[in-house]
Design a protein around this motif. Structure first.
Motif, PDB file in Angstrom:
ATOM      1  N   ALA A  81       0.800  -1.227   0.000  1.00 12.75           N
ATOM      2  CA  ALA A  81       0.000   0.000   0.000  1.00 12.75           C
ATOM      3  C   ALA A  81       0.829   1.272   0.000  1.00 12.75           C
ATOM      4  N   ASP A  82       2.031   1.235   0.574  1.00 13.25           N
ATOM      5  CA  ASP A  82       2.890   2.418   0.615  1.00 13.25           C
ATOM      6  C   ASP A  82       4.080   2.302  -0.327  1.00 13.25           C
ATOM      7  N   SER A  83       4.015   1.390  -1.267  1.00 12.17           N
ATOM      8  CA  SER A  83       5.155   1.174  -2.160  1.00 12.17           C
ATOM      9  C   SER A  83       5.352   2.353  -3.100  1.00 12.17           C
ATOM     10  N   HIS A  84       6.587   2.566  -3.500  1.00 11.23           N
ATOM     11  CA  HIS A  84       6.930   3.679  -4.386  1.00 11.23           C
ATOM     12  C   HIS A  84       6.173   3.592  -5.703  1.00 11.23           C
ATOM     13  N   ILE A  85       6.075   2.403  -6.274  1.00 17.97           N
ATOM     14  CA  ILE A  85       5.456   2.226  -7.580  1.00 17.97           C
ATOM     15  C   ILE A  85       3.982   2.626  -7.556  1.00 17.97           C
ATOM     16  N   PHE A  86       3.354   2.538  -6.382  1.00 15.05           N
ATOM     17  CA  PHE A  86       1.955   2.944  -6.219  1.00 15.05           C
ATOM     18  C   PHE A  86       1.845   4.376  -5.712  1.00 15.05           C
ATOM     19  N   TYR A  87       2.696   4.744  -4.773  1.00 13.36           N
ATOM     20  CA  TYR A  87       2.530   5.982  -4.012  1.00 13.36           C
ATOM     21  C   TYR A  87       3.167   7.195  -4.690  1.00 13.36           C
ATOM     22  N   TYR A  88       4.301   6.985  -5.371  1.00 14.35           N
ATOM     23  CA  TYR A  88       5.122   8.106  -5.817  1.00 14.35           C
ATOM     24  C   TYR A  88       5.367   8.181  -7.322  1.00 14.35           C
ATOM     25  N   GLU A 107       4.019  -5.542   6.512  1.00 13.52           N
ATOM     26  CA  GLU A 107       4.672  -5.359   7.805  1.00 13.52           C
ATOM     27  C   GLU A 107       6.005  -4.677   7.553  1.00 13.52           C
ATOM     28  N   ARG A 108       6.073  -3.385   7.881  1.00 16.59           N
ATOM     29  CA  ARG A 108       7.245  -2.564   7.560  1.00 16.59           C
ATOM     30  C   ARG A 108       7.621  -2.730   6.077  1.00 16.59           C
ATOM     31  N   GLY A 109       6.608  -2.674   5.238  1.00 17.11           N
ATOM     32  CA  GLY A 109       6.809  -2.724   3.801  1.00 17.11           C
ATOM     33  C   GLY A 109       6.860  -4.106   3.188  1.00 17.11           C
ATOM     34  N   ALA A 110       6.919  -5.139   3.998  1.00 18.94           N
ATOM     35  CA  ALA A 110       7.029  -6.509   3.485  1.00 18.94           C
ATOM     36  C   ALA A 110       5.647  -7.136   3.334  1.00 18.94           C
ATOM     37  N   LEU A 111       5.334  -7.600   2.139  1.00 19.57           N
ATOM     38  CA  LEU A 111       4.083  -8.301   1.915  1.00 19.57           C
ATOM     39  C   LEU A 111       4.136  -9.671   2.565  1.00 19.57           C
ATOM     40  N   ARG A 112       3.027 -10.074   3.188  1.00 20.91           N
ATOM     41  CA  ARG A 112       2.911 -11.423   3.748  1.00 20.91           C
ATOM     42  C   ARG A 112       2.446 -12.371   2.650  1.00 20.91           C
ATOM     43  N   ALA A 113       3.091 -13.506   2.561  1.00 19.50           N
ATOM     44  CA  ALA A 113       2.777 -14.464   1.506  1.00 19.50           C
ATOM     45  C   ALA A 113       1.316 -14.887   1.544  1.00 19.50           C
ATOM     46  N   GLU A 114       0.760 -15.064   2.761  1.00 20.87           N
ATOM     47  CA  GLU A 114      -0.630 -15.504   2.862  1.00 20.87           C
ATOM     48  C   GLU A 114      -1.591 -14.433   2.356  1.00 20.87           C
ATOM     49  N   ASP A 115      -1.248 -13.156   2.565  1.00 23.55           N
ATOM     50  CA  ASP A 115      -2.091 -12.072   2.055  1.00 23.55           C
ATOM     51  C   ASP A 115      -2.030 -12.000   0.535  1.00 23.55           C
ATOM     52  N   ILE A 133       3.108  -9.188  -9.393  1.00 21.77           N
ATOM     53  CA  ILE A 133       3.266  -8.869  -7.966  1.00 21.77           C
ATOM     54  C   ILE A 133       4.509  -8.001  -7.843  1.00 21.77           C
ATOM     55  N   CYS A 134       4.376  -6.861  -7.170  1.00 20.08           N
ATOM     56  CA  CYS A 134       5.500  -5.933  -7.033  1.00 20.08           C
ATOM     57  C   CYS A 134       5.984  -5.876  -5.588  1.00 20.08           C
ATOM     58  N   LEU A 135       7.282  -5.955  -5.418  1.00 19.61           N
ATOM     59  CA  LEU A 135       7.927  -5.816  -4.118  1.00 19.61           C
ATOM     60  C   LEU A 135       8.842  -4.597  -4.157  1.00 19.61           C
ATOM     61  N   GLU A 136       9.185  -4.073  -2.987  1.00 20.62           N
ATOM     62  CA  GLU A 136      10.127  -2.954  -2.901  1.00 20.62           C
ATOM     63  C   GLU A 136      11.137  -3.233  -1.794  1.00 20.62           C
ATOM     64  N   ASN A 137      12.432  -3.137  -2.155  1.00 21.66           N
ATOM     65  CA  ASN A 137      13.494  -3.477  -1.210  1.00 21.66           C
ATOM     66  C   ASN A 137      14.735  -2.632  -1.507  1.00 21.66           C
ATOM     67  N   THR A 138      15.146  -1.742  -0.574  1.00 24.84           N
ATOM     68  CA  THR A 138      14.493  -1.449   0.696  1.00 24.84           C
ATOM     69  C   THR A 138      13.196  -0.688   0.455  1.00 24.84           C
ATOM     70  N   HIS A 139      12.367  -0.638   1.505  1.00 29.97           N
ATOM     71  CA  HIS A 139      11.072   0.017   1.366  1.00 29.97           C
ATOM     72  C   HIS A 139      11.176   1.438   1.895  1.00 29.97           C
ATOM     73  N   ASN A 140      10.984   2.392   0.987  1.00 32.92           N
ATOM     74  CA  ASN A 140      11.201   3.796   1.291  1.00 32.92           C
ATOM     75  C   ASN A 140      10.302   4.304   2.418  1.00 32.92           C
ATOM     76  N   ALA A 145      13.310   0.149   5.258  1.00 26.98           N
ATOM     77  CA  ALA A 145      13.237  -1.185   5.848  1.00 26.98           C
ATOM     78  C   ALA A 145      13.731  -2.247   4.867  1.00 26.98           C
ATOM     79  N   VAL A 146      14.465  -3.196   5.395  1.00 27.65           N
ATOM     80  CA  VAL A 146      14.980  -4.309   4.606  1.00 27.65           C
ATOM     81  C   VAL A 146      13.926  -5.405   4.518  1.00 27.65           C
ATOM     82  N   ILE A 147      13.697  -5.885   3.313  1.00 27.77           N
ATOM     83  CA  ILE A 147      12.860  -7.073   3.113  1.00 27.77           C
ATOM     84  C   ILE A 147      13.814  -8.261   3.054  1.00 27.77           C
ATOM     85  N   SER A 148      13.668  -9.173   3.989  1.00 25.20           N
ATOM     86  CA  SER A 148      14.648 -10.249   4.134  1.00 25.20           C
ATOM     87  C   SER A 148      14.567 -11.258   2.993  1.00 25.20           C
ATOM     88  N   VAL A 149      15.617 -12.042   2.876  1.00 25.50           N
ATOM     89  CA  VAL A 149      15.641 -13.119   1.884  1.00 25.50           C
ATOM     90  C   VAL A 149      14.458 -14.055   2.104  1.00 25.50           C
TER      91      VAL A 149
END
Length: 341
Positions: A81-88, A107-115, A133-140, A145-149
């Motif tokens: 919801a707060d990702s750069h590709i959507f927000y900025y 959760e601090r920019g990290a999408l949950r797999a179940e969601d 599906i779009c991810l952002e790492n780090t999440h501005n 925030a770091v999205i872990s491996v």
């Protein structure tokens, strides 16, 4: 001169970058005849563990070229919801690709797999098709925030299960890799396509990279041209990008350390500071009875620049031009500001 913590985009090229620009061997990149651009793309693809790469003018262009290449009009894209590709990015996904977004709160920019799995559309003519599906790492907006491996792999596994590609906005992906002590290719392995910025902490003056498999990049090149991104003697811009990728990544740890120093100093002033993973420090000003804008106006008067992220949220960003002394001066400036509030 003011201490500029607004963004790592304010970094200037190094002396070596300037020399490389002046001495670059160039050709017409639209004809694929610029040897420096070709070299940059080959180096980037190898570092990211992808078959091919494409030099683009900006991170936004790289992200939007990826969406255009992956999707067709009427498709749906899942994004945080707060990702750069959507927000900025100026609503570019809808304006250019004609897709709609399905935003999920992470959760601090990290999408949950179940969601993500719940949000993937079923085979029903009433629904748009989930095509990316779009991810952002780090999440501005999550404060660098770091999205872990493990987090990336969990989402990628769901995407693979459903045959949906993953695109990663890795504008600060090297910050994430350095912070976790892993190769950047380990993170990019859990995305089909990845965009990285050369002009943030890596200090190149212009440009980003979009990487993926060879067939994808061939199609992406076509979309880049349609968006006006077909440059000519682009090697003058690609030359500092090569230095950015080969010499400037490990030093990002210095920016992370200075962000930690700044966060520690601001916490000692009883300010509410969010968790710091990399080079971004988020400070909540509500507890001191000031909006972010009013806080920044007063800070500007003391020679420090930062940006507002919300009504009561201020962002400070460490980068190559910020020294230990600068951090100390910023803390002193904030302390003076609080004493006279």
């Amino acid at each position: 001169m003011k201490i500029d913590l607004r963004s790592d985009t304010v970094t200037k090229p190094t002396e070596e970058m300037l020399r490389a620009m002046a001495e670059a061997e160039v050709g017409d990149d639209v004809y694929r005849e610029d040897p420096t651009v070709n070299r940059l793309e080959a180096i980037a693809a190898e570092i990211l563990g992808k078959e091919a790469a494409l030099f683009v003018t900006s991170g936004t262009q790289g992200n939007q070229v990826a969406v255009l290449t992956h999707c067709v009009n009427g498709d749906e894209v899942i994004a945080e919801a707060d990702s750069h590709i959507f927000y900025y990015e100026g609503g570019a996904m809808s304006a250019l690709a004609g897709v709609q977004t399905r935003t999920l709160v992470g959760e601090r920019g990290a999408l949950r797999a179940e969601d993500v799995e719940k949000a993937i559309r079923g085979n029903n003519i009433h629904f748009p098709r989930t095509k990316l599906i779009c991810l952002e790492n780090t999440h501005n907006r999550a404060g660098g925030a770091v999205i872990s491996v493990a987090q990336m792999k969990s989402v990628y596994d769901v995407a693979q299960k459903h045959g949906i590609p993953v695109h990663m906005d890795g504008a600060r992906l090297f910050n994430a890799a350095v912070a976790q002590g892993v190769a950047v290719s380990e993170l990019s392995s859990f995305a089909d396509t990845v965009q990285i910025c050369l002009s943030k902490g890596l200090s190149a003056p212009v440009g980003s990279i979009l990487a993926g498999d060879r067939a994808f990049i061939e199609e992406a090149r076509w979309w880049r041209k349609k968006l006006g991104g077909g440059l000519r003697q682009a090697g003058y811009l690609a030359a500092p990008g090569i230095i950015a990728l080969t010499q400037m990544t490990e030093r990002l740890a210095e920016d992370h350390e200075r962000a930690q120093q700044l966060a520690k100093g601001l916490r000692q002033l009883s300010l509410q500071v969010e968790q710091v993973d990399t080079n971004i420090v988020l400070v909540n000003t509500e507890s001191i009875g000031q909006t972010a804008v009013s806080f920044l106006e007063r800070l500007d008067e003391k020679g420090v620049l930062a940006v507002d992220f919300d009504e009561y949220m201020v962002r400070f960003t460490a980068h190559r031009h910020i020294s230990d002394q600068h951090v100390k001066s910023v803390i002193e400036a904030v302390e003076q500001l609080l004493e006279t509030k």
